[in-house]
Design an enzyme around this catalytic site. Structure first.
Site, PDB file in Angstrom:
ATOM      1  CE  LYS A 148      -4.277   1.736   2.122  1.00  0.00           C
ATOM      2  NZ  LYS A 148      -5.149   1.559   0.936  1.00  0.00           N
ATOM      3  CD  GLU A 180      -6.569  -3.278  -6.513  1.00  0.00           C
ATOM      4  OE1 GLU A 180      -7.012  -3.663  -5.418  1.00  0.00           O
ATOM      5  OE2 GLU A 180      -5.360  -3.040  -6.711  1.00  0.00           O
TER       6      GLU A 180
END
Length: 284
Positions: A148, A180
């Site tokens: 992330k 995604e």
């Protein structure tokens, strides 16, 4: 009233918060982040976010400047002093300050910054009743999406492309399969099964994703973790996304075509209801 933010051990008015121009987060996007939601003045799924932060730091060979216990105390203090009832706490850790060089190793202590965002009505988002519209876009991000990092330029570009198209978000597609959304994990419901891409380096290992899939299995819903195509998504009975800030959010349109009946379906609605109930009960 000015927010209080946290920078490298100090609680400061936001106007006084400063980070060096030589910070590698600024020069190289050499940093990671987390966003933890706040409901009823308490933190949602904090242990999951702390664990993923540790993983992201390890993958980039970075040290955490604080312990998990200290991190929890900082989150709670920021929520308290800023009077956050519903909103988010943003956390960013970078490798630190050093003269500009692609190779790292000369920097000092990591930089850590946290701030809050007040979002009244976060859990009662009208989009949960209306549903989101998404467009598809080629996935041109770097390969390690499981970390992330603060490298969010392409997701920002995709989000803007969606906005210009009159949609709410974009689903990114690689080799014919949906990876995604710009800031969320993607799902479809087809043939009575919830389908979402399996974990790997291609997608973020969503904390909300893990909790929602556990809820689904507890509710005796069938879950299949595999890639799915845009064609499958358009033909699905339902679609939805999950993230820390949207929880479970139905998707009712993809590239201008309705999904299912063109309105939020029962699976997404039930998952959102149970997820929010459980997270509120477990919040700290």
């Amino acid at each position: 009233m000015s927010r209080t933010v946290y920078v490298n051990g100090e609680y400061l008015p936001e106007e006084e918060a400063r980070v060096s121009v030589f910070d590698r987060g600024f020069l190289f996007a050499d940093g990671v982040y987390e966003v933890t939601s706040v409901l009823d003045g308490r933190l949602i799924d904090f242990p999951g976010h702390a664990e993923r932060l540790s993983r992201s730091l390890r993958e980039l060979e970075m040290e955490s400047p604080v312990t998990d216990e200290q991190l929890l105390d900082i989150h709670r203090e920021l929520v308290r002093v800023n009077g956050i009832e519903e909103g988010m706490v943003y956390l960013q850790v970078t490798r630190g300050v050093a003269d500009r060089d692609f190779a790292w190793g000369a920097e000092g202590e990591p930089t850590i910054v946290l701030f809050t965002q007040s979002k009244p009505g976060l859990a009662d988002n009208p989009k949960a009743r209306e549903g989101m519209k998404v467009i598809s876009i080629a996935d041109r991000r770097w390969g390690r999406r499981d970390i992330k990092t603060v490298q969010l330029l392409y997701p920002s570009m995709a989000k803007m492309a969606a906005r210009k198209a009159g949609a709410d978000d974009a689903w990114m597609v690689e080799d014919g399969f949906v990876t995604e959304g710009t800031s969320n994990n993607a799902y479809i419901v087809t043939g009575g099964r919830i389908v979402t891409r399996h974990l790997g380096e291609e997608i973020l290992h969503g904390i909300t994703r893990a909790a929602v899939l556990r809820v689904a299995r507890d509710l005796q819903m069938e879950v299949e973790e595999r890639p799915f195509t845009l064609e499958e998504a358009r033909a699905a009975d339902e679609a939805f996304v999950t993230s820390a800030s949207t929880f479970v959010m139905p998707v009712v349109e993809i590239d201008g075509a309705s999904v299912g009946e063109g309105r939020p379906g029962p699976v997404a609605a039930r998952l959102r209801e149970v997820y929010l109930d459980e997270m509120r009960a477990a919040a700290i």
